[in-house]
Design an enzyme around this catalytic site. Structure first.
Site, short mmCIF file in Angstrom:
data_model
loop_
_atom_site.label_atom_id
_atom_site.label_comp_id
_atom_site.label_asym_id
_atom_site.label_seq_id
_atom_site.Cartn_x
_atom_site.Cartn_y
_atom_site.Cartn_z
N SER A 197 48.63 36.64 32.03
CA SER A 197 49.78 37.45 32.44
C SER A 197 50.59 36.65 33.46
CB SER A 197 49.31 38.76 33.07
OG SER A 197 48.72 38.47 34.32
N LYS A 198 51.66 37.27 33.90
CA LYS A 198 52.58 36.58 34.83
C LYS A 198 51.86 36.02 36.05
CE LYS A 198 56.98 38.68 33.78
NZ LYS A 198 57.41 40.08 33.83
N ARG A 199 50.80 36.67 36.43
CA ARG A 199 50.05 36.20 37.60
C ARG A 199 49.58 34.76 37.42
NH1 ARG A 199 45.19 38.18 38.04
NH2 ARG A 199 45.28 39.03 35.94
#
Ligand code: GLU
Length: 468
Positions: free
Chosen positions: A237-239
């Protein structure tokens, strides 16, 4: 039988690399079998879908060069068809109107949770003879016994008990169709033979098969692809950094590198790391896709990117580099051909973004920082650079070899090392301390620009050093 695959993204955001990998597998399988690859935009969730996302998806597909033979089809344009099939199912008693209130369903759910049962619809309206024509949803009459079985091309045989599947809503109270219903009708109408998609849809598959069977359709083959994980083992994910395909473009990756990376992330052919598209089409096999989820490895992607930058035709890399130059506001007509820049910089840049940034001075004015002047355009360097300029003025055949000779000649004449000449000269004509070899840099800049910049740098240096 012609193989027909489809990629069916919901336009609720830009194209995630995980989805891009699914699209790639669908595309590859269609190409391999000389079948057809269809793009279908699943935009029935009006609240979450946007035109902007549709554009982002199309742009990403184009950049990846995953050419589709048909589509994009839009589900929102097919509401009449969904409605007609729903009516048909109602007429045949394969679907029914459900009038259960929100409160009833909520109570039912709470009750089931309390009894430690799996929450599901209890079939209350299945056999009620209600004739009211408003405030209802339409549910599919799922078989209440027996099993649904399918041979997943990646995971093997999967069996589900029908009692585990409740009567799915196929149309909401406002009449709009639901996801599982539209997918089924589309896969049926589009004669899809192989559904390759993310494994988050595994639990939908038995429901979809039941609906297909009720319609008298033969279900397609299914292949559920595992998700991509971040280095920490959690879903990518964006993390973890960039997840959307266009972000990779912006970060300077070649689509060839990203595709090569993605295909290997979940599929392999011996130890081979590098595959051309043609090779992939020949070697790819759905059954060779890995069941286990794979973790994204940025280092490896960077390595592949550099490999493609170094080994692709410079003209090809230049096409992509041009996009980056434009993003920096540079006009490529104002400098050397970009393919020459690629040849000169391929070894020096891991990404095209980096290459573009390191090549600015070929296309725009140079700016000298005071520090650069202080350090490189010193009183000591002024006579050297003046001498270089005077010699260069006489060079008519402006090429790398001739320029090399001139610089080496000056170095001999003045008794200074080549490097001592090259570095101030580099700063004078590029405003930078790193560039390709100085002879190549000057050759790429061209005679006019080199001489003008050199004169300008000398003037600045004199001014700064109160020199003559
Ligand atoms: N629209 C679904 C999604 O984006 C895919 C559905 C499918 O492939 O069947 O997750």
């Amino acid at each position: 039988m012609t193989v027909i695959t489809r990629f069916a993204p919901s336009p609720t955001g830009s194209l995630h690399v995980g989805s891009a990998r699914t699209a790639l597998y669908c595309w590859l399988y269609a190409r391999k079998t000389q079948g057809k690859f269809i793009l279908r935009i699943e935009d029935t969730d009006l609240e979450r879908s946007s035109q902007e996302s549709v554009h982002a998806i199309l742009e990403a597909m184009q950049w990846l060069d995953l050419h589709y033979d048909e589509g994009p089809y839009y589900q929102t344009k097919r509401f009449d068809r969904y409605s007609a099939v729903k009516e048909q199912l109602l007429k045949e008693g394969k679907a029914y109107r459900c009038y259960c209130s929100k409160e009833r369903l909520e109570n039912l759910r709470n009750q089931q949770i309390e009894n430690k049962e799996k929450p599901r619809y209890d079939g209350y309206c299945r056999d009620r003879q209600e004739t009211k024509m408003d405030n209802y949803v339409v549910r599919f009459r799922n078989p209440s016994s027996g099993t649904v079985e399918f041979d997943d091309l990646i995971r093997g045989n999967l069996i589900f008990n029908n009692v585990e599947l409740d009567d799915l809503i196929i149309a909401r109270s406002d009449g709009t169709p639901t996801y599982n219903f539209t997918v089924v009708i589309d896969d049926w109408d589009m004669k899809i033979t192989h559904v390759i998609r993310g494994d988050d849809h595994i639990n939908n598959t038995p429901r979809q098969i039941n609906i297909l069977k009720a319609l008298g359709a033969i279900p397609p083959h299914y292949a559920h692809v595992s998700m991509i994980l971040g280095a920490d083992g959690k879903r990518l994910s964006k993390r973890h950094g960039a997840v959307n395909v266009i972000q990779y473009r912006e970060d300077g990756f070649l689509p060839e590198a990203l595709l090569n990376y993605l295909v290997r992330l979940g599929w392999s052919y011996g130890d081979q790391e590098i595959f051309s598209k043609e090779e992939l089409i020949k070697l790819f096999d759905i059954r060779g896709i890995n069941k286990a989820p794979a973790a994204f490895n940025m280092e490896k992607l960077l390595w592949l990117n550099q490999h493609y930058i170094k080994t692709s035709l410079p003209e090809r890399v230049a096409q992509e580099l041009e996009w980056h130059m434009q993003r920096l506001g540079l006009h490529v007509s104002q400098g050397p051909p970009l393919s020459d820049i690629v040849k000169a910089q391929a070894e020096r840049a891991k990404t095209l973004k980096e290459m573009a940034e390191k090549s600015r001075y070929f296309y725009s004015e140079v700016h000298f920082s005071e520090e650069a002047i202080k350090k490189y355009l010193t009183t000591e360097e002024i006579p050297v650079l003046t001498s270089v300029r005077d010699e260069l003025m006489n060079v008519l055949d402006w090429n790398k070899e001739a320029l090399h000779q001139i610089i080496s000649h000056i170095s001999e004449k003045l008794g200074v090392k080549m490097g001592k000449i090259a570095q101030p000269l580099r700063v004078a004509v590029t405003g930078d301390t790193v560039s390709p070899p100085i002879d190549l840099t000057l050759a790429l800049l061209g005679r006019e620009k080199t001489l003008a910049r050199l004169s300008h740098a000398l003037a600045l240096a004199r001014q700064f050093n109160h020199f003559g």
